[in-house]
Design an enzyme around this catalytic site. Structure first.
Site, PDB file in Angstrom:
ATOM      1  N   GLY A 102       0.813  -1.216   0.000  1.00 43.30           N
ATOM      2  CA  GLY A 102       0.000   0.000   0.000  1.00 43.30           C
ATOM      3  C   GLY A 102       0.847   1.267   0.000  1.00 43.30           C
ATOM      4  O   GLY A 102       1.946   1.293   0.555  1.00 43.30           O
TER       5      GLY A 102
ATOM      6  N   ARG B 289       1.167  -5.652  -5.043  1.00 37.44           N
ATOM      7  CA  ARG B 289       1.136  -6.574  -3.906  1.00 37.44           C
ATOM      8  C   ARG B 289       1.599  -7.994  -4.247  1.00 37.44           C
ATOM      9  O   ARG B 289       1.367  -8.926  -3.481  1.00 37.44           O
ATOM     10  CB  ARG B 289      -0.270  -6.611  -3.312  1.00 37.44           C
ATOM     11  CG  ARG B 289      -0.671  -5.332  -2.565  1.00 37.44           C
ATOM     12  CD  ARG B 289      -1.821  -5.570  -1.617  1.00 37.44           C
ATOM     13  NE  ARG B 289      -2.253  -4.355  -0.958  1.00 37.44           N
ATOM     14  CZ  ARG B 289      -1.691  -3.860   0.150  1.00 37.44           C
ATOM     15  NH1 ARG B 289      -0.686  -4.477   0.719  1.00 37.44           N
ATOM     16  NH2 ARG B 289      -2.167  -2.746   0.690  1.00 37.44           N
TER      17      ARG B 289
ATOM     18  N   ASP C 115       5.663  -8.048   5.608  1.00 38.57           N
ATOM     19  CA  ASP C 115       5.760  -9.174   4.671  1.00 38.57           C
ATOM     20  C   ASP C 115       6.846  -8.936   3.628  1.00 38.57           C
ATOM     21  O   ASP C 115       7.649  -9.822   3.342  1.00 38.57           O
ATOM     22  CB  ASP C 115       4.427  -9.354   3.923  1.00 38.57           C
ATOM     23  CG  ASP C 115       3.451 -10.178   4.739  1.00 38.57           C
ATOM     24  OD1 ASP C 115       3.889 -10.776   5.754  1.00 38.57           O
ATOM     25  OD2 ASP C 115       2.259 -10.215   4.380  1.00 38.57           O
TER      26      ASP C 115
ATOM     27  N   LYS D 139       8.142   0.500   5.596  1.00 32.92           N
ATOM     28  CA  LYS D 139       7.016   1.328   5.146  1.00 32.92           C
ATOM     29  C   LYS D 139       5.683   0.765   5.604  1.00 32.92           C
ATOM     30  O   LYS D 139       5.528  -0.446   5.641  1.00 32.92           O
ATOM     31  CB  LYS D 139       7.039   1.324   3.604  1.00 32.92           C
ATOM     32  CG  LYS D 139       5.844   1.938   2.950  1.00 32.92           C
ATOM     33  CD  LYS D 139       5.135   1.002   1.947  1.00 32.92           C
ATOM     34  CE  LYS D 139       4.407  -0.143   2.578  1.00 32.92           C
ATOM     35  NZ  LYS D 139       3.467  -0.864   1.727  1.00 32.92           N
ATOM     36  N   THR D 140       4.757   1.524   6.006  1.00 34.53           N
ATOM     37  CA  THR D 140       3.320   1.235   6.074  1.00 34.53           C
ATOM     38  C   THR D 140       2.626   2.293   6.926  1.00 34.53           C
ATOM     39  O   THR D 140       3.102   2.629   8.019  1.00 34.53           O
ATOM     40  CB  THR D 140       2.940  -0.169   6.613  1.00 34.53           C
ATOM     41  OG1 THR D 140       1.517  -0.219   6.707  1.00 34.53           O
ATOM     42  CG2 THR D 140       3.520  -0.524   7.965  1.00 34.53           C
ATOM     43  N   ILE D 141       1.510   2.810   6.412  1.00 36.18           N
ATOM     44  CA  ILE D 141       0.757   3.784   7.204  1.00 36.18           C
ATOM     45  C   ILE D 141       0.190   3.111   8.450  1.00 36.18           C
ATOM     46  O   ILE D 141      -0.135   3.775   9.423  1.00 36.18           O
ATOM     47  CB  ILE D 141      -0.406   4.430   6.412  1.00 36.18           C
ATOM     48  CG1 ILE D 141      -1.452   3.386   6.009  1.00 36.18           C
ATOM     49  CG2 ILE D 141       0.085   5.222   5.233  1.00 36.18           C
ATOM     50  CD1 ILE D 141      -2.822   3.968   5.758  1.00 36.18           C
ATOM     51  N   ASP D 142       0.055   1.768   8.414  1.00 37.21           N
ATOM     52  CA  ASP D 142      -0.586   1.057   9.524  1.00 37.21           C
ATOM     53  C   ASP D 142       0.211   1.138  10.826  1.00 37.21           C
ATOM     54  O   ASP D 142      -0.324   0.893  11.902  1.00 37.21           O
ATOM     55  CB  ASP D 142      -0.797  -0.418   9.164  1.00 37.21           C
ATOM     56  CG  ASP D 142      -1.860  -0.598   8.092  1.00 37.21           C
ATOM     57  OD1 ASP D 142      -2.388   0.422   7.608  1.00 37.21           O
ATOM     58  OD2 ASP D 142      -2.156  -1.749   7.735  1.00 37.21           O
TER      59      ASP D 142
ATOM     60  N   LYS E 262     -26.035  18.015  16.305  1.00 42.06           N
ATOM     61  CA  LYS E 262     -27.150  17.128  15.977  1.00 42.06           C
ATOM     62  C   LYS E 262     -26.740  15.760  15.411  1.00 42.06           C
ATOM     63  O   LYS E 262     -27.595  14.956  15.111  1.00 42.06           O
ATOM     64  CB  LYS E 262     -28.110  17.821  15.023  1.00 42.06           C
ATOM     65  CG  LYS E 262     -27.532  18.216  13.678  1.00 42.06           C
ATOM     66  CD  LYS E 262     -28.625  18.812  12.780  1.00 42.06           C
ATOM     67  CE  LYS E 262     -28.027  19.202  11.448  1.00 42.06           C
ATOM     68  NZ  LYS E 262     -28.966  19.842  10.561  1.00 42.06           N
TER      69      LYS E 262
ATOM     70  N   GLU F  94      -7.664   8.592   1.590  1.00 44.09           N
ATOM     71  CA  GLU F  94      -7.463  10.052   1.677  1.00 44.09           C
ATOM     72  C   GLU F  94      -6.101  10.413   2.243  1.00 44.09           C
ATOM     73  O   GLU F  94      -5.620  11.531   2.049  1.00 44.09           O
ATOM     74  CB  GLU F  94      -8.543  10.674   2.593  1.00 44.09           C
ATOM     75  CG  GLU F  94      -9.967  10.590   2.069  1.00 44.09           C
ATOM     76  CD  GLU F  94     -10.651   9.263   2.350  1.00 44.09           C
ATOM     77  OE1 GLU F  94      -9.971   8.288   2.733  1.00 44.09           O
ATOM     78  OE2 GLU F  94     -11.871   9.192   2.167  1.00 44.09           O
TER      79      GLU F  94
HETATM   80  P1  FBP Z   1       0.501  -1.914   3.636  1.00 40.59           P
HETATM   81  O1  FBP Z   1       0.484  -2.751   4.875  1.00 40.59           O
HETATM   82  O2  FBP Z   1       0.872  -2.648   2.421  1.00 40.59           O
HETATM   83  O3  FBP Z   1       1.331  -0.685   3.837  1.00 40.59           O
HETATM   84  O4  FBP Z   1      -0.978  -1.367   3.362  1.00 40.59           O
HETATM   85  C1  FBP Z   1      -1.727  -0.763   4.340  1.00 40.59           C
HETATM   86  C2  FBP Z   1      -3.151  -0.473   3.917  1.00 40.59           C
HETATM   87  O5  FBP Z   1      -3.294   0.898   3.635  1.00 40.59           O
HETATM   88  C3  FBP Z   1      -4.139  -0.919   4.986  1.00 40.59           C
HETATM   89  O6  FBP Z   1      -4.331   0.073   5.942  1.00 40.59           O
HETATM   90  C4  FBP Z   1      -5.359  -1.251   4.182  1.00 40.59           C
HETATM   91  O7  FBP Z   1      -6.142  -2.234   4.820  1.00 40.59           O
HETATM   92  C5  FBP Z   1      -4.783  -1.793   2.912  1.00 40.59           C
HETATM   93  O8  FBP Z   1      -3.518  -1.181   2.752  1.00 40.59           O
HETATM   94  C6  FBP Z   1      -5.651  -1.527   1.711  1.00 40.59           C
HETATM   95  O9  FBP Z   1      -4.935  -1.845   0.564  1.00 40.59           O
HETATM   96  P2  FBP Z   1      -5.620  -2.154  -0.827  1.00 40.59           P
HETATM   97  O10 FBP Z   1      -6.116  -0.864  -1.361  1.00 40.59           O
HETATM   98  O11 FBP Z   1      -4.536  -2.752  -1.639  1.00 40.59           O
HETATM   99  O12 FBP Z   1      -6.731  -3.103  -0.532  1.00 40.59           O
END
Ligand code: FBP
Length: 553
Positions: A81, A145, A176, A202-205, A242, A427
């Protein structure tokens, strides 16, 4: 190419390197640390990685560069991602490579790992690279991926490497992808290919994190981007008074993103999957917990609020996981066709009722019909339920509504409950990187080249001490095998980097747990505003609350 004013301004931003990398390539030398061993399963990991196991941790420091001069042809891929800052990893790598020798070559393989297998690449030049400095996205070479993990794939990569004279491959990815980087490094070493492999975290997660990697890149920008919008929604809620807003946030499995956004915005409710699992909470209990806040607030006329829900939540609810497992079983093999042939939803419902245990049926029956149908109709290529597609923000909005109706009937709730639901994910993944991510990513890339130049392989580019100013950051490398253990994956024991979940005894969660009762009852919203790129360092260079709390002395 037409570009925005900010994009133009960001081209000329000079990312900050750790002090030890600032004196020019000729002044960077290696300081050896201690030999390493894997976090667990040492004998097994050692046997699987005979050529790359046990190497020393290293840091760089100021001193005469003693690396051997040789022409470097480096291949780079972006994997998985998108995460803000990926372009800067490539830029940092390119700049260090060219500063070392202008005849060095950087090849960007397109579309993720498959680019390496299909030999689809672009040679990086100054003009090309300059269009991507300090910008978000992975569009410089794209991502994908495809997993790089089998011997036939490694054989193809070896051929591609030979064709281009590659001396190294840099894999920018999550847990991974970096596990696969370690396996590829071992393969390349075992087959004497002369190709080094270096990973970048890397990963935003935020779930690629351990005692060595303080944070993965992209987490900072993505959470600040979501927090800006959550803050805006909070302010809207507090103005209109509201709506209750139910906001689902990305993070495939761990709840780091949601927790960080809660620390930045102080919503009324924030669910943390890891806590739900630890307390073995049911859907009904979680809905009651949210309804408690809605009722307290609504009974005094505050019919508004904000609830944050992590993307992976339902998988942490034990009864829901059991339900999913039973559904997968119920529709295994040809039973899917049998199910699909049933003419109406009523017939399908009867089939489901017959097939599920009473316990799972009790869970299934409280779900909104839209989610019930989604569980049975949208399957992945293996025929399994696509849990990540479940609209948990709608699920909880509906369950809470039902709970409040019961309370209203019992006379304990007198408020009004109107909901709006949101999902924030895409976003934030390609936002312009914050100064932190611009600096961190550039440093990771620059550092990755120094690891290559000094002959290391199977290492992760490591930059640490990240809550201090960049000048004090520490650059170096860590053997990826140090982060590995053996886990059961798809029925097999595999060496993997352990995914970092939210620790319930960690400082970020503890801070949240100490404050959440007040946030649930009162209106304590914080409005962080947009990421700032120009201005005072305490505004522009601040790290995440998670990192600040974890590293608080
Ligand atoms: P990575 O672990 O590869 O960095 O991806 C994170 C992520 O943004 C998750 O938060 C999300 O569940 C997933 O990718 C969504 O990816 P895709 O658009 O490929 O389904």
């Amino acid at each position: 190419m037409t570009i925005s004013t900010l994009q133009k301004a960001r081209y000329s931003y000079n990312p900050k390197l750790p002090g030890m990398l600032r004196n020019g390539i000729a002044e960077i030398c290696v300081k050896n640390g201690a030999p390493t061993e894997s976090v667990a399963d040492q004998e097994k990991i050692k046997a699987l990685f005979p050529n790359t196991y046990g190497k020393n941790e290293i840091t760089f420091q100021k001193g005469a560069n003693t690396s051997t001069a040789k022409k470097q042809v480096v291949g780079v891929i972006l994997s998985g991602g998108q995460a803000p800052g990926g372009h800067n990893v490539v830029c940092g790598l390119y700049d260090a490579l060219k500063a070392t020798d202008k005849d060095n070559v950087l090849l960007g393989f397109k579309g993720g790992p498959s680019g390496l297998i299909e030999d689809d690449y672009i040679e990086m030049t100054d003009e090309f690279i300059d269009q991507y400095r300090n910008t978000g996205g992975f569009d410089i070479i794209g991502s994908g991926r495809t997993k790089l993990e089998t011997v036939p794939q490694f054989e193809i990569v070896t051929e591609v490497a030979k064709k281009h004279g590659l001396t190294a491959i840099v894999i920018i990815g999550g847990d991974d992808s970096n596990t696969n980087a370690a396996v590829l490094a071992e393969y390349m070493a075992a087959h004497n290919t002369g190709v080094q492999v270096i990973g970048c975290p890397k990963t935003i997660d935020g779930d690629l994190k351990n005692e060595d990697i303080e944070t993965s890149f992209g987490f900072d920008t993505a959470t600040k981007t979501y927090s800006e919008v959550i803050g805006n929604i909070e302010r809207d809620a507090n103005s209109a008074k509201k709506y209750w807003h139910f906001i689902k946030l990305m993070g495939r499995s761990a709840s780091h993103v949601t927790l960080e956004c809660a620390l930045q915005t102080q919503p009324n409710i924030c669910l943390v999957g890891e806590e739900v699992a630890a307390k073995k909470q049911s859907l009904s209990e979680i809905a009651d917990q949210i309804a408690d806040s809605v009722a307290v607030r609504g009974n005094r006329g505050d019919n508004f609020g904000v609830a944050l829900i992590p993307e992976g939540i339902v998988e942490f609810v034990p009864e829901f996981s059991k339900l999913i497992a039973e559904i997968n079983e119920l529709l295994a093999g040809e039973k899917t066709e049998q199910f699909n042939a049933l003419p109406s939803w009523d017939d399908k419902y009867a089939f489901i009722e017959k097939g599920l245990t009473a316990e799972s049926m009790a869970v299934f029956s409280i779900l909104p019909v839209g989610i019930q149908q989604q569980l049975f109709l949208e399957r992945d290529p293996h025929g399994n339920v696509q849990v990540s597609l479940i609209e948990s923000e709608k699920l909880f909005a509906e369950l809470v509504k039902n709970k409040l109706a019961e309370r209203a009937a019992a006379g304990t709730y007198t408020g009004k409950f109107s909901t709006l639901t949101h999902f924030f994910g895409y976003e934030g993944r390609c936002a312009f990187p914050s100064n932190f991510d611009s600096d961190y990513c550039y440093s990771l890339g620059y550092n990755a080249f120094m690891l290559i130049q000094y002959g290391f392989t199977g290492y992760l580019s490591k930059v640490s001490n990240l809550s201090a100013p960049a000048e004090e950051w520490v650059a170096g490398g860590m053997p990826i095998t140090k982060m590995m253990n053996i886990e059961r994956r798809n029925g097999e024991d595999k060496p993997v980097i352990r995914k970092a979940l939210v620790e319930l005894d960690g400082a970020p969660f503890k801070y949240f747990a100490e404050h959440r009762a007040k946030w649930a009852d009162e209106t304590c919203f914080l409005y962080p505003g947009a990421i700032q790129y120009y201005g005072p360092a305490e505004v522009c260079d601040a790290t995440t609350k998670t990192l600040a709390l974890e590293q608080a002395k």
